[in-house]
Design an enzyme around this catalytic site. Structure first.
Site, PDB file in Angstrom:
ATOM      1  N   GLN A 124       0.803  -1.235   0.000  1.00  0.00           N
ATOM      2  CA  GLN A 124       0.000   0.000   0.000  1.00  0.00           C
ATOM      3  C   GLN A 124       0.825   1.270   0.000  1.00  0.00           C
ATOM      4  O   GLN A 124       0.445   2.274  -0.609  1.00  0.00           O
ATOM      5  CB  GLN A 124      -1.007  -0.037   1.142  1.00  0.00           C
ATOM      6  CG  GLN A 124      -2.164  -0.944   0.755  1.00  0.00           C
ATOM      7  CD  GLN A 124      -3.141  -1.232   1.860  1.00  0.00           C
ATOM      8  OE1 GLN A 124      -3.116  -0.586   2.904  1.00  0.00           O
ATOM      9  NE2 GLN A 124      -3.989  -2.199   1.633  1.00  0.00           N
ATOM     10  N   TYR A 225     -12.135  -4.442  -8.005  1.00  0.00           N
ATOM     11  CA  TYR A 225     -12.587  -3.456  -8.996  1.00  0.00           C
ATOM     12  C   TYR A 225     -14.031  -3.764  -9.411  1.00  0.00           C
ATOM     13  O   TYR A 225     -14.566  -4.816  -9.089  1.00  0.00           O
ATOM     14  CB  TYR A 225     -11.692  -3.511 -10.238  1.00  0.00           C
ATOM     15  CG  TYR A 225     -10.304  -2.998  -9.991  1.00  0.00           C
ATOM     16  CD1 TYR A 225     -10.055  -1.631  -9.955  1.00  0.00           C
ATOM     17  CD2 TYR A 225      -9.241  -3.862  -9.783  1.00  0.00           C
ATOM     18  CE1 TYR A 225      -8.781  -1.145  -9.726  1.00  0.00           C
ATOM     19  CE2 TYR A 225      -7.959  -3.387  -9.553  1.00  0.00           C
ATOM     20  CZ  TYR A 225      -7.738  -2.020  -9.527  1.00  0.00           C
ATOM     21  OH  TYR A 225      -6.487  -1.542  -9.292  1.00  0.00           O
TER      22      TYR A 225
END
Ligand code: NAD
Length: 367
Positions: A124, A225
């Protein structure tokens, strides 16, 4: 890190680009670790990092040719990429649009941050798509506020009360969430919509309302997504969204589906139904199209009924210092992961590297 590692930072050449891949803080971290850092003349100037700030941080400011010739690792933001790279050099940046076969043929190791496995918690800090989308989502609200002819917050003054602006955010990924947060901080009443049901909770936690459509669409796809909708689903979605769009003063769209044309969410007819003075910002506008029928990347137009439609393009580059600082930290995190005893160690069995290494050893990796 061994002293012979040379990392070079090049000046970006895309029109309108003001960011730089590595800021002086990043240079300091690398030089402290024993690397030599070369920075092309004026590389950080438009991000408010003059050459002197790089020299103070321990870099050598050099002409482009020197940086290119001496670098082991080249750090860039995005295309157009530098030409004249040589075998064994490692190029790191956002590589959308890069000529990968040519880079492979030259023996360059090309590392593209867009391939990062973003859900992996240890990746991240390297997530440049998120860091730049965060900036874009923030700026989208300011761009809208700039042309919106009223206040965003509710204002109670001796001259009367101004109602708050009603903002609708369509698409609640990284940019959408930041747009919601920014519009809320400016006092607007915010509603947001996404086809991934898991976003509803995130929207509410930011103090916005989640728009539930009667046409229930389970739009979650691979890897967190959205999936592409069928033509019928898109049609039903647009049909319902039209009425909601007309009730809002500012609409910010950020909806994308990886590798696909962005879904059309705001039709010309929907814009026609908005009141004069309303603003639509299409953050998804790009070469493949956008979320708004009337938008064109980089173009602002005012419709006959007085609605400003902004095809937002490259908004992260318009907040260059913040965007560069975040990108620079993303690169440093990736470099820390790649470097072992001062050398980049390419290991395609590593989950992060398998995602980002696009060419190596004269071949495309297929990542
Ligand atoms: P993105 O730019 O691909 O898309 C933006 C948003 O548009 C998404 O939320 C998507 O669901 C939405 N969308 C697509 N089609 C739509 C439609 N027809 N109608 C309405 N909305 C539509 O997304 P992103 O910002 O790159 O983020 C994608 C995902 O990755 C999200 O789940 C995000 O939370 C996740 N992510 C996770 C991490 C992490 O775990 N650290 C980091 C970054 C992103």
């Amino acid at each position: 890190m061994r002293a012979e590692l040379t990392v070079a930072v090049l000046r970006e050449t895309a029109p309108g680009e003001r960011r730089v891949a590595l800021v002086p803080e990043g240079v300091r971290a690398l030089t402290d670790a024993g690397a030599r850092v070369l920075v092309e003349n004026a590389a950080g100037e438009l991000a408010h990092h003059p050459d002197s700030s790089y020299t103070e941080a321990g870099a050598e400011v050099v002409p482009r040719e020197t940086a290119l010739a001496q670098a082991g690792i080249l750090l860039v933001l995005h295309c157009p990429l530098p030409t004249g790279l040589r075998k064994g050099q490692v190029l790191i940046g956002l590589l959308a649009g890069a000529d990968l076969p040519a880079l492979a043929e030259r023996g360059v190791t090309a590392i593209g941050l867009e391939g990062l496995p973003r859900k992996l918690s240890r990746a991240q800090s390297m997530d440049a798509l998120s860091s730049q989308d965060n900036v874009a989502g923030y700026k989208a609200v300011l761009v809208a506020a700039q042309v919106y002819p009223r206040y965003l917050p509710m204002l109670i003054t001796a001259a009367g009360t101004a109602p708050p602006a009603r903002v609708l955010v369509l698409g609640v990924g990284v940019a959408g969430l930041q747009a919601i947060g920014t519009a809320r901080r400016l006092g607007a009443v915010v509603t947001a919509y996404d086809i991934r049901p898991e976003t509803a909770e995130e929207v509410r936690s930011l103090g916005a309302s989640f728009l539930e459509l009667a046409t229930a669409i389970a739009g979650s796809g691979q890897g967190g997504y959205a999936r592409a909708l069928t033509a019928e689903e898109e049609q039903a979605q647009r049909h319902e969204l039209d009425a909601h769009i007309a009730r809002h003063d500012i609409v910010i769209t950020t909806a994308r589906v990886p590798g696909r044309k962005p879904p059309l969410l705001v039709t010309e007819q929907a814009v026609k139904a908005m009141v004069s003075g309303s603003v639509v910002v299409d953050l998804a506008a790009g070469p493949l199209g956008g979320n708004v029928e009337l938008s064109e990347p980089g173009v602002t137009r005012v419709t006959e009924n007085g609605v400003t439609v902004i095809g937002a393009e490259g908004l992260a580059a318009t907040v260059p210092s913040a965007a560069s600082a975040a990108y620079s930290r993303n690169l440093l995190a990736l470099l820390r992961h790649l470097l072992h005893e001062g050398e980049p160690r390419i290991d395609l069995t590593d989950e992060i590297q398998a995602g980002v290494v696009r060419t190596h050893d004269g071949r495309e990796t297929g990542a």
